[in-house]
Design an enzyme around this catalytic site. Structure first.
Site, PDB file in Angstrom:
ATOM      1  N   ASP A  66       3.582 -33.887  40.147  1.00  0.00           N
ATOM      2  CA  ASP A  66       4.647 -34.574  39.410  1.00  0.00           C
ATOM      3  C   ASP A  66       5.789 -34.910  40.368  1.00  0.00           C
ATOM      4  OD1 ASP A  66       5.582 -32.006  39.815  1.00  0.00           O
ATOM      5  OD2 ASP A  66       6.029 -31.583  37.730  1.00  0.00           O
ATOM      6  N   ASN A 134       9.644 -23.308  29.455  1.00  0.00           N
ATOM      7  CA  ASN A 134       9.360 -23.814  28.113  1.00  0.00           C
ATOM      8  C   ASN A 134       7.869 -24.110  27.925  1.00  0.00           C
ATOM      9  OD1 ASN A 134       9.058 -26.025  29.738  1.00  0.00           O
ATOM     10  ND2 ASN A 134      10.525 -27.336  28.671  1.00  0.00           N
ATOM     11  N   HIS A 136       6.062 -25.948  29.970  1.00  0.00           N
ATOM     12  CA  HIS A 136       5.627 -27.243  30.491  1.00  0.00           C
ATOM     13  C   HIS A 136       4.689 -27.056  31.680  1.00  0.00           C
ATOM     14  CE1 HIS A 136       9.217 -28.050  33.511  1.00  0.00           C
ATOM     15  NE2 HIS A 136       8.318 -27.280  34.056  1.00  0.00           N
ATOM     16  N   GLU A 141       6.395 -32.081  29.039  1.00  0.00           N
ATOM     17  CA  GLU A 141       7.326 -31.220  28.304  1.00  0.00           C
ATOM     18  C   GLU A 141       6.783 -30.950  26.898  1.00  0.00           C
ATOM     19  OE1 GLU A 141       9.561 -29.878  29.941  1.00  0.00           O
ATOM     20  OE2 GLU A 141      10.698 -31.232  31.252  1.00  0.00           O
TER      21      GLU A 141
HETATM   22  C1  GLP Z   1       9.006 -27.636  37.628  1.00  0.00           C
HETATM   23  C2  GLP Z   1       7.860 -28.526  38.150  1.00  0.00           C
HETATM   24  C3  GLP Z   1       6.556 -27.996  37.732  1.00  0.00           C
HETATM   25  C4  GLP Z   1       6.532 -26.533  38.062  1.00  0.00           C
HETATM   26  C5  GLP Z   1       7.402 -25.814  37.091  1.00  0.00           C
HETATM   27  C6  GLP Z   1       7.557 -24.338  37.384  1.00  0.00           C
HETATM   28  O1  GLP Z   1       9.790 -28.313  36.715  1.00  0.00           O
HETATM   29  N1  GLP Z   1       7.996 -29.903  37.749  1.00  0.00           N
HETATM   30  O2  GLP Z   1       5.530 -28.703  38.378  1.00  0.00           O
HETATM   31  O3  GLP Z   1       5.238 -26.037  37.932  1.00  0.00           O
HETATM   32  O4  GLP Z   1       8.651 -26.431  36.956  1.00  0.00           O
HETATM   33  O5  GLP Z   1       8.414 -24.120  38.453  1.00  0.00           O
HETATM   34  P1  GLP Z   1       8.567 -22.722  39.165  1.00  0.00           P
HETATM   35  O6  GLP Z   1       7.256 -22.453  39.796  1.00  0.00           O
HETATM   36  O7  GLP Z   1       9.631 -22.910  40.196  1.00  0.00           O
HETATM   37  O8  GLP Z   1       8.904 -21.746  38.109  1.00  0.00           O
END
Ligand code: GLP
Length: 237
Positions: A66, A134, A136, A141
């Site tokens: 993403d 959340n 996602h 989302e």
């Molecule tokens: C972000 C990214 C995701 C990622 C998620 C978790 O918003 N867009 O691809 O997997 O949140 O992030 P983290 O691993 O820092 O908790």
């Protein structure tokens, strides 16, 4: 979905063992990589293995999961830059092995072109996915349809708060992401979560209903998915 709970200090090694397995393929292999904090120890371990000559990354085509919309992929806070910093440069991958959203196109054209690229290449052998607070996955989302393809989502409030908390005051409010439907076509999916701050959402993903309100629950119905948790993220199961 298989669930594997591992000690905190074994998380990176065990996740790396799965990735290493796919690096060993004799044919070209397409892997989707998440950015975020969850896999940074894992990616450091992959770089260590590369430097030690323990893995051969030559057959891998690395796809970004993403991206924040409206910024160049060279922007210091882009997901692509984060992946470059933690993984791609350490693995010494040439640019033709690195696939991402075309930042010279309009957002909807970039999403459509990336979707076509993934599907025409034959999809992913492996998708490595993190999980947001959340639920996602990528920037899919809560409320995103499970059959969604690559698209241009509005980012949720919690996602924006996180960017602001990290000091990115004017973070984009929209993103680009591979869709849940696109990711569900991956042959293998490794969802990863570590840390006590993920324990609540992990409990809801594992024990709650499968629902578009929690995008990660889609992968409970994937034929070959693994939810890899450290003991802290699994502490409310
Ligand atoms: C972000 C990214 C995701 C990622 C998620 C978790 O918003 N867009 O691809 O997997 O949140 O992030 P983290 O691993 O820092 O908790």
């Amino acid at each position: 979905m298989r669930i594997q709970v591992v000690p905190v200090d074994a998380f990176a090694t065990i996740a790396s063992d799965t990735i290493t397995h796919y690096f060993s393929a004799e044919q070209d292999v397409r892997i989707c990589f998440t950015s975020g904090k969850t896999p940074t120890g894992t990616y450091a371990e992959m770089v260590r293995r590369h430097q030690a000559g323990e893995v051969n990354a030559g057959k891998v085509h690395a796809f970004t999961l993403d991206e924040y919309a409206g910024i160049a992929k060279t922007h210091p806070r882009s997901c692509f830059q984060s992946l470059s910093q933690h993984l791609y440069s350490g693995l010494e991958w040439p640019t033709h092995q690195l696939l991402t959203y075309d930042d010279s196109l309009s957002l909807s054209d970039a999403a459509d072109a990336y979707e076509r690229m993934v599907v025409e290449a034959g999809g992913f052998e492996l998708s490595i996915l993190g999980i947001g607070l959340n639920g996602h996955v990528g920037f899919n989302e809560p409320g995103t349809p499970f059959d969604s393809r690559t698209h241009v989502p509005k980012l949720a409030e919690t996602t924006m708060q996180r960017a602001h908390a990290e000091g990115w005051d004017d973070a984009p409010t929209i993103g680009l992401t591979l869709g849940i439907g696109t990711l569900m076509e991956s042959k293998h999916v490794m969802l990863m979560a570590n840390g006590r701050h993920k324990a609540d959402i992990i409990a809801r993903i594992v024990n709650g209903d499968i629902s578009e309100d929690i995008p990660a629950t889609a992968f409970r119905d994937h034929p070959d998915s693994l939810l890899l948790l450290d003991e802290e993220a699994a502490s409310r199961l």
